[in-house]
Design a protein around this motif. Structure first.
Motif, PDB file in Angstrom:
ATOM      1  N   ILE A   1      47.913  34.244  29.287  1.00 59.40           N
ATOM      2  CA  ILE A   1      46.797  33.928  29.880  1.00 59.40           C
ATOM      3  C   ILE A   1      46.537  32.031  29.965  1.00 59.40           C
ATOM      4  N   GLY A   2      47.087  31.599  28.794  1.00 60.87           N
ATOM      5  CA  GLY A   2      47.037  30.081  28.816  1.00 60.87           C
ATOM      6  C   GLY A   2      47.822  29.358  29.668  1.00 60.87           C
ATOM      7  N   ASP A   3      48.884  30.196  30.333  1.00 57.87           N
ATOM      8  CA  ASP A   3      49.738  29.360  31.177  1.00 57.87           C
ATOM      9  C   ASP A   3      48.859  29.222  32.347  1.00 57.87           C
ATOM     10  N   TYR A   4      48.243  30.343  32.745  1.00 53.37           N
ATOM     11  CA  TYR A   4      47.325  30.165  34.067  1.00 53.37           C
ATOM     12  C   TYR A   4      46.158  29.278  33.817  1.00 53.37           C
ATOM     13  N   GLU A   5      45.529  29.184  32.604  1.00 49.53           N
ATOM     14  CA  GLU A   5      44.670  28.087  32.361  1.00 49.53           C
ATOM     15  C   GLU A   5      45.148  26.641  32.514  1.00 49.53           C
ATOM     16  N   ARG A   6      46.307  26.593  32.262  1.00 52.68           N
ATOM     17  CA  ARG A   6      46.732  24.971  32.096  1.00 52.68           C
ATOM     18  C   ARG A   6      47.042  24.612  33.703  1.00 52.68           C
ATOM     19  N   ALA A   7      47.226  25.491  34.453  1.00 50.55           N
ATOM     20  CA  ALA A   7      47.554  25.407  35.867  1.00 50.55           C
ATOM     21  C   ALA A   7      46.732  25.145  36.665  1.00 50.55           C
ATOM     22  N   ILE A   8      45.291  25.561  36.189  1.00 54.81           N
ATOM     23  CA  ILE A   8      44.089  25.449  37.261  1.00 54.81           C
ATOM     24  C   ILE A   8      43.623  23.893  37.272  1.00 54.81           C
TER      25      ILE A   8
ATOM     26  N   THR B   1      61.449  45.056  30.980  1.00 51.02           N
ATOM     27  CA  THR B   1      61.318  45.507  29.677  1.00 51.02           C
ATOM     28  C   THR B   1      61.953  44.695  28.576  1.00 51.02           C
ATOM     29  N   GLY B   2      61.464  44.933  27.294  1.00 47.08           N
ATOM     30  CA  GLY B   2      62.370  44.044  26.123  1.00 47.08           C
ATOM     31  C   GLY B   2      61.008  43.111  25.893  1.00 47.08           C
ATOM     32  N   PHE B   3      61.570  41.998  25.708  1.00 49.82           N
ATOM     33  CA  PHE B   3      60.759  40.652  25.156  1.00 49.82           C
ATOM     34  C   PHE B   3      59.842  40.346  26.325  1.00 49.82           C
ATOM     35  N   THR B   4      58.523  40.847  26.564  1.00 46.64           N
ATOM     36  CA  THR B   4      57.721  40.685  27.721  1.00 46.64           C
ATOM     37  C   THR B   4      56.413  40.389  27.411  1.00 46.64           C
ATOM     38  N   GLU B   5      55.711  39.621  28.137  1.00 48.53           N
ATOM     39  CA  GLU B   5      54.269  39.641  28.080  1.00 48.53           C
ATOM     40  C   GLU B   5      53.603  39.298  29.320  1.00 48.53           C
ATOM     41  N   GLN B   6      52.396  39.939  29.692  1.00 47.49           N
ATOM     42  CA  GLN B   6      51.901  39.746  30.961  1.00 47.49           C
ATOM     43  C   GLN B   6      50.236  39.712  30.615  1.00 47.49           C
ATOM     44  N   ALA B   7      49.675  38.541  31.173  1.00 43.28           N
ATOM     45  CA  ALA B   7      48.017  38.446  30.899  1.00 43.28           C
ATOM     46  C   ALA B   7      47.533  39.870  31.574  1.00 43.28           C
ATOM     47  N   SER B   8      46.534  40.343  30.830  1.00 38.70           N
ATOM     48  CA  SER B   8      45.946  41.633  31.272  1.00 38.70           C
ATOM     49  C   SER B   8      44.958  41.269  32.459  1.00 38.70           C
ATOM     50  N   ILE B   9      44.514  42.141  33.004  1.00 40.83           N
ATOM     51  CA  ILE B   9      43.483  42.122  34.041  1.00 40.83           C
ATOM     52  C   ILE B   9      42.254  41.607  33.443  1.00 40.83           C
ATOM     53  N   GLY B  10      41.945  42.134  32.392  1.00 48.44           N
ATOM     54  CA  GLY B  10      40.651  41.566  31.532  1.00 48.44           C
ATOM     55  C   GLY B  10      40.677  40.064  31.321  1.00 48.44           C
ATOM     56  N   GLU B  11      41.900  39.374  30.764  1.00 47.73           N
ATOM     57  CA  GLU B  11      41.955  38.133  30.668  1.00 47.73           C
ATOM     58  C   GLU B  11      41.762  37.344  31.613  1.00 47.73           C
ATOM     59  N   LEU B  12      42.487  37.660  32.787  1.00 53.57           N
ATOM     60  CA  LEU B  12      42.295  36.937  34.039  1.00 53.57           C
ATOM     61  C   LEU B  12      41.358  37.027  34.802  1.00 53.57           C
ATOM     62  N   LYS B  13      40.374  38.081  34.481  1.00 53.12           N
ATOM     63  CA  LYS B  13      39.046  38.027  35.128  1.00 53.12           C
ATOM     64  C   LYS B  13      38.155  37.308  34.376  1.00 53.12           C
ATOM     65  N   GLU B  14      38.351  37.284  32.861  1.00 54.03           N
ATOM     66  CA  GLU B  14      37.505  36.476  32.101  1.00 54.03           C
ATOM     67  C   GLU B  14      37.684  34.856  32.470  1.00 54.03           C
ATOM     68  N   LEU B  15      39.111  34.647  32.858  1.00 56.02           N
ATOM     69  CA  LEU B  15      39.260  33.103  33.148  1.00 56.02           C
ATOM     70  C   LEU B  15      38.961  32.823  34.566  1.00 56.02           C
ATOM     71  N   ALA B  16      38.962  33.906  35.508  1.00 50.22           N
ATOM     72  CA  ALA B  16      38.530  33.575  36.982  1.00 50.22           C
ATOM     73  C   ALA B  16      36.976  33.041  37.063  1.00 50.22           C
ATOM     74  N   ARG B  17      36.302  34.110  36.105  1.00 53.01           N
ATOM     75  CA  ARG B  17      34.787  33.918  36.133  1.00 53.01           C
ATOM     76  C   ARG B  17      34.387  32.524  35.554  1.00 53.01           C
ATOM     77  N   ARG B  18      35.111  32.235  34.446  1.00 57.09           N
ATOM     78  CA  ARG B  18      34.672  30.969  33.823  1.00 57.09           C
ATOM     79  C   ARG B  18      34.934  29.901  34.659  1.00 57.09           C
ATOM     80  N   CYS B  19      36.092  29.997  35.583  1.00 57.21           N
ATOM     81  CA  CYS B  19      36.450  28.693  36.412  1.00 57.21           C
ATOM     82  C   CYS B  19      35.621  28.651  37.804  1.00 57.21           C
ATOM     83  N   GLY B  20      35.281  29.993  37.928  1.00 56.75           N
ATOM     84  CA  GLY B  20      34.636  30.249  39.392  1.00 56.75           C
ATOM     85  C   GLY B  20      35.635  30.333  40.436  1.00 56.75           C
ATOM     86  N   ILE B  21      36.823  30.980  40.135  1.00 51.92           N
ATOM     87  CA  ILE B  21      37.768  31.311  41.033  1.00 51.92           C
ATOM     88  C   ILE B  21      37.866  32.676  41.360  1.00 51.92           C
TER      89      ILE B  21
END
Ligand SMILES: *Cc1c(COP(=O)(O)O)cnc(C)c1O
Length: 480
Positions: A229-236, A254-274
């Motif tokens: 989620i921090g990757d998204y946040e820094r790009a805003i 699969t394997g060594f992976t990570e994906q921001a959750s919809i919940g995290e994205l929603k929170e960031l979107a609301r906070r930044c009004g995007i």
């Protein structure tokens, strides 16, 4: 015949033997075809057959005997030509591949009642854009929006207290839905997408390309396997218009992976009004676990998760006609429908009719009426019984049929790792290669499309309608 002068003379002799097209059209020999197809079509067909003979003479492929033979078979050749020109090019095939949503074979077959509704609405005038109650101009979206509202009813309320109604509009396909959404929400600005979600679907749909066409700029973040989620946040920044999540559809990481959750994205979107958008692709309207498909998020899951607009196809897991659906917060959808692109991408009455009928099956919980869902829910045992029956009907000394275990897949860029256990007809034929055998099945009437694996032709009855079973048996009987 080595003398080129003599060759030319022999050829002109042959050319002289070619009958005139006009005479042939009027000759009694073609009386029946003339009556059946009319002078124009018959003249064209004769001209094309004679033209081909002329070419064969001039390239030295026909001698006197060959030409005599060809002229004796003239009637047959003209009739075949008429048939190929005047018959449909688009025709039904039997899908024995076991791929339920096979893009090359037209994806989802339509439900009977959907076809009946298409016929009823296409056959006469309709209230497509006419409000019968008020006697004035209406909107074509109302016919399906009302059903989507029912199906997606509890999406708005479970969000974060601010309950809002969900609206849905329809465009030509999901590619068009993504284009419309990006253009409406982000033209001239930036859209942030994870590098792990820059997908290509079926060759011609690529997220970066659609983004470019929409007039928005792609801002990639994270890496192929990990995006936080921090990757998204820094790009805003002040040019950011949209956060986009794309369903990976036809592959998995699969394997060594990570994906921001919809919940995290929603929170960031609301906070930044995007706004937050999800391209879901497959568009399941109900939890598919009861049909044996695990882990496929539904449209309702996206909306409940706080996505402002979700885009998906009508002819994937929904099992309806080709269409692109945009469901989301009413005020966001209202902006899409006000975009002049929406007018360019809108669908016709037949699509609305087929979609309305397909949705009604969901509203009434009549899932068995939707062929794609019905095929998913077939048990391996039931498929096995039909396979054994076909194997038992084919009597041949050369064709060998075994019934074996196998797997069916969903296809259409949905649930890439979900497979359904099935029973397969495994066919071999003495002296005929598997490729040749599958060729012959494909050229039978109706064409039977099968898979070839490890030197055998495999047929999966999951995607074959039971009333087509006897056609498969016939095709196998005559394939040797
Ligand atoms: C299938 C798919 C598309 C393209 O949808 P069409 O209806 O074929 O235009 C776009 N995005 C995703 C994620 C998909 O799965």
């Amino acid at each position: 015949m080595d003398n080129p002068q003599m060759k030319t003379e022999a050829k002109s002799e042959l050319f002289r033997k070619l009958p005139s097209v006009d005479e042939l059209v009027r000759s009694p020999q073609f009386g029946t075809l003339l009556e059946e197809h009319g002078a124009t079509a018959l003249t064209d067909a004769i001209r094309s057959v004679i033209g081909r003979l002329r070419e064969q003479i001039s390239s030295g492929l026909l001698d006197g005997a060959g030409l005599r033979l060809a002229l004796e078979g003239l009637n047959g050749a003209v009739e075949a030509r008429l048939r190929s020109v005047l018959s449909y090019s688009l025709r039904p095939v039997i899908n024995a591949t076991g791929v339920i949503l096979h893009t090359n074979l037209g994806r989802a077959p339509l439900a009977e009642h959907a076809l009946a509704h298409v016929r009823e609405v296409g056959h006469s005038y309709s209230n497509l854009e006419f409000d019968i109650e008020a006697g004035e101009r209406g909107k074509r979206d109302v016919h399906v929006d009302r059903l989507f509202r029912k199906l997606l009813a509890d999406a708005g309320s479970t969000g974060e207290g601010t309950s809002s109604t969900v609206s849905t509009i329809v465009v030509n396909n999901n590619a068009a839905a993504v284009l419309l959404a990006l253009n409406t929400l982000a033209e001239g600005g930036e859209v942030i997408v994870s590098r792990g979600e820059l997908v290509e679907i079926g060759g011609s749909f690529r997220i970066p390309d659609v983004m470019a066409k929409s007039g928005a700029t792609l801002r990639e973040v994270g890496t192929t396997n990990r995006t936080r989620i921090g990757d998204y946040e820094r790009a805003i920044n002040e040019r950011t218009r949209l956060l986009l999540r794309v369903h990976r559809s036809n592959f998995e990481i699969t394997g060594f992976t990570e994906q921001a959750s919809i919940g995290e994205l929603k929170e960031l979107a609301r906070r930044c009004g995007i706004p937050l958008m999800e391209d879901l692709g497959s568009g399941a309207l109900v939890d598919l676990e009861k049909f044996g498909i695990q882990g496929e998020a539904t449209v309702l899951d996206s909306l409940r998760g706080g996505v402002d607009v979700v885009t998906y196809s009508g002819d994937k897991l929904l099992g309806g006609p080709q269409a692109g659906l945009l469901s989301g917060r009413s005020e966001v959808i209202a902006r899409m429908r006000a975009n002049s692109l929406f007018r360019a991408l809108r669908v016709d009455k037949m699509t609305y009719a087929a979609l309305e009928a397909s949705l009604l099956a969901y509203v009434k919980h009549e899932y068995g009426k939707v062929p794609a869902l019905r095929m998913m829910s077939l048990s391996k045992e039931a498929i096995g019984v039909r396979a054994e029956a076909i194997a038992g009907r084919v009597q041949s000394r050369t064709v060998k049929i075994e019934v074996i275990d196998g797997e069916s897949v969903i296809g259409g860029g949905a649930a890439p790792s979900s497979v359904l256990p099935t029973r397969l007809l495994a066919v071999t034929c003495t002296g005929v290669s598997a490729d040749e055998l599958s060729d012959r099945l494909r050229k039978s009437d109706p064409p039977v499309i099968a898979r070839v694996e490890e030197g055998r032709v495999l047929l999966d009855l999951r995607t074959v309608f039971p009333e087509q079973d006897h056609l498969i048996a016939d095709a196998l009987q005559h394939v040797a």
